[in-house]
Design an enzyme around this catalytic site. Structure first.
Site, PDB file in Angstrom:
ATOM      1  N   GLY A  33       0.842  -1.186   0.000  1.00 53.26           N
ATOM      2  CA  GLY A  33       0.000   0.000   0.000  1.00 53.26           C
ATOM      3  C   GLY A  33       0.880   1.240   0.000  1.00 53.26           C
ATOM      4  O   GLY A  33       2.105   1.145   0.169  1.00 53.26           O
ATOM      5  N   LEU A  34       0.248   2.379  -0.156  1.00 50.02           N
ATOM      6  CA  LEU A  34       0.980   3.656  -0.194  1.00 50.02           C
ATOM      7  C   LEU A  34       1.697   3.911   1.126  1.00 50.02           C
ATOM      8  O   LEU A  34       1.339   3.333   2.158  1.00 50.02           O
ATOM      9  CB  LEU A  34      -0.012   4.802  -0.452  1.00 50.02           C
ATOM     10  CG  LEU A  34      -0.705   4.825  -1.812  1.00 50.02           C
ATOM     11  CD1 LEU A  34      -1.826   5.868  -1.796  1.00 50.02           C
ATOM     12  CD2 LEU A  34       0.293   5.131  -2.921  1.00 50.02           C
ATOM     13  N   GLY A  38      -0.798   2.448   6.364  1.00 51.02           N
ATOM     14  CA  GLY A  38      -1.009   1.699   7.613  1.00 51.02           C
ATOM     15  C   GLY A  38      -0.383   0.313   7.628  1.00 51.02           C
ATOM     16  O   GLY A  38      -0.655  -0.482   8.536  1.00 51.02           O
ATOM     17  N   SER A 107       6.078  -1.810  -1.963  1.00 50.14           N
ATOM     18  CA  SER A 107       6.108  -2.775  -3.083  1.00 50.14           C
ATOM     19  C   SER A 107       5.095  -2.369  -4.168  1.00 50.14           C
ATOM     20  O   SER A 107       4.103  -3.058  -4.380  1.00 50.14           O
ATOM     21  CB  SER A 107       5.872  -4.200  -2.600  1.00 50.14           C
ATOM     22  OG  SER A 107       4.815  -4.320  -1.684  1.00 50.14           O
TER      23      SER A 107
HETATM   24  P1  ADP Z   1       2.993   2.623   6.260  1.00 52.10           P
HETATM   25  O1  ADP Z   1       3.719   1.532   6.992  1.00 52.10           O
HETATM   26  O2  ADP Z   1       1.967   2.079   5.295  1.00 52.10           O
HETATM   27  O3  ADP Z   1       3.900   3.634   5.638  1.00 52.10           O
HETATM   28  P2  ADP Z   1       2.330   3.576   8.874  1.00 52.10           P
HETATM   29  O4  ADP Z   1       1.774   2.353   9.532  1.00 52.10           O
HETATM   30  O5  ADP Z   1       3.757   3.950   9.173  1.00 52.10           O
HETATM   31  O6  ADP Z   1       2.106   3.431   7.298  1.00 52.10           O
HETATM   32  O7  ADP Z   1       1.438   4.848   9.197  1.00 52.10           O
HETATM   33  C1  ADP Z   1       0.022   4.799   9.166  1.00 52.10           C
HETATM   34  C2  ADP Z   1      -0.532   5.928  10.040  1.00 52.10           C
HETATM   35  O8  ADP Z   1      -1.949   5.947   9.932  1.00 52.10           O
HETATM   36  C3  ADP Z   1      -0.189   5.730  11.512  1.00 52.10           C
HETATM   37  O9  ADP Z   1       0.126   6.974  12.078  1.00 52.10           O
HETATM   38  C4  ADP Z   1      -1.499   5.166  12.084  1.00 52.10           C
HETATM   39  O10 ADP Z   1      -1.665   5.441  13.453  1.00 52.10           O
HETATM   40  C5  ADP Z   1      -2.553   5.866  11.230  1.00 52.10           C
HETATM   41  N1  ADP Z   1      -3.835   5.145  11.104  1.00 52.10           N
HETATM   42  C6  ADP Z   1      -5.057   5.665  11.329  1.00 52.10           C
HETATM   43  N2  ADP Z   1      -6.038   4.763  11.138  1.00 52.10           N
HETATM   44  C7  ADP Z   1      -5.435   3.616  10.767  1.00 52.10           C
HETATM   45  C8  ADP Z   1      -5.913   2.324  10.449  1.00 52.10           C
HETATM   46  N3  ADP Z   1      -7.205   1.993  10.462  1.00 52.10           N
HETATM   47  N4  ADP Z   1      -4.993   1.380  10.100  1.00 52.10           N
HETATM   48  C9  ADP Z   1      -3.687   1.698  10.068  1.00 52.10           C
HETATM   49  N5  ADP Z   1      -3.168   2.894  10.382  1.00 52.10           N
HETATM   50  C10 ADP Z   1      -4.031   3.876  10.742  1.00 52.10           C
END
Ligand code: ADP
Length: 199
Positions: A33-34, A38, A107
């Site tokens: 994912g982007l 999350g 990815s």
């Molecule tokens: P990625 O690993 O895809 O780059 P991260 O997990 O580092 O993304 O960041 C996602 C952000 O979105 C976090 O700050 C998280 O707390 C927030 N967030 C809000 N709602 C959700 C959700 N339902 N699932 C995942 N992350 C969430």
């Protein structure tokens, strides 16, 4: 480059013995994912649930792998391809050791993810599409990367000036907008349970 003189050795302890000991079906949960969608947050939450259920797992996370194993790689298309290929191969070793592997990498390219699927095989690869609209990722911007990308300080940023190819038929499609991290993690755990990976 493959070398005909390098031969795969069978271990004295078999894969099946490791699987039996760990009481689970090893598999890769491939989160895609982007940035900011999350992946890492949900993968961490899933791993916590797995550990609390006595399951053996390991999380391979984007930034951590780029600090070590893949620190020689940048973000050009060819380096992204090599990044994912190496992670696929490392995942295969962890799966061979009997673990449930979680990977959290953007990815962005379909062919790379499908190459990893081929490395692992259909039964040991679960593609989890963490589907969060670009605007939501950008408003979360947990690492301030979108701001930098918009300012032109980061080039080849996925979603801004580099493509993200969404999965066409992922095993799991998690739409995070409007639901909690815990709900997202539970969806993944319920899937593993329903498909018999936790037995
Ligand atoms: P990625 O690993 O895809 O780059 P991260 O997990 O580092 O993304 O960041 C996602 C952000 O979105 C976090 O700050 C998280 O707390 C927030 N967030 C809000 N709602 C959700 C959700 N339902 N699932 C995942 N992350 C969430």
């Amino acid at each position: 480059m493959s070398d005909v003189n390098v031969v795969w050795h069978e271990h004295t302890v078999s894969h099946q013995e490791r699987v039996t000991l760990k009481k689970q079906q090893p598999v890769v949960l491939w989160f895609t994912g982007l940035s900011g969608s999350g992946k890492s947050t949900i993968a961490n939450a899933v791993e916590r649930l797995l550990l609390d259920n006595g399951k053996h797992s390991y999380l391979l996370d984007g930034d951590n792998v780029r600090h070590g194993l893949n620190k020689d790689l940048g973000f050009s298309d060819s380096e992204r391809v090599e990044n994912i290929r190496r992670i696929g191969e490392v995942s295969k070793l962890f799966v061979d050791a009997g673990n449930i592997v979680l990977t959290a990498f953007i990815s962005p390219f379909r062919t790379d993810r499908s190459q990893v699927r081929d490395i692992l095989g259909e039964d040991q690869f679960i593609e989890v599409f963490v589907d969060t609209p670009l605007e939501v990722c950008e408003s979360r911007d947990p690492k301030g990367l979108y701001k930098k990308a918009r300012a032109g300080e980061i080039k080849h940023f996925t979603g801004i000036d580099s493509a993200y190819e969404a999965p066409l038929s992922p095993e799991l499609h998690v739409k995070t907008d409007g639901i909690t991290v815990e709900q997202c993690a539970k969806l993944v755990l319920d899937y593993l349970d329903a498909k018999g990976y936790l037995r």
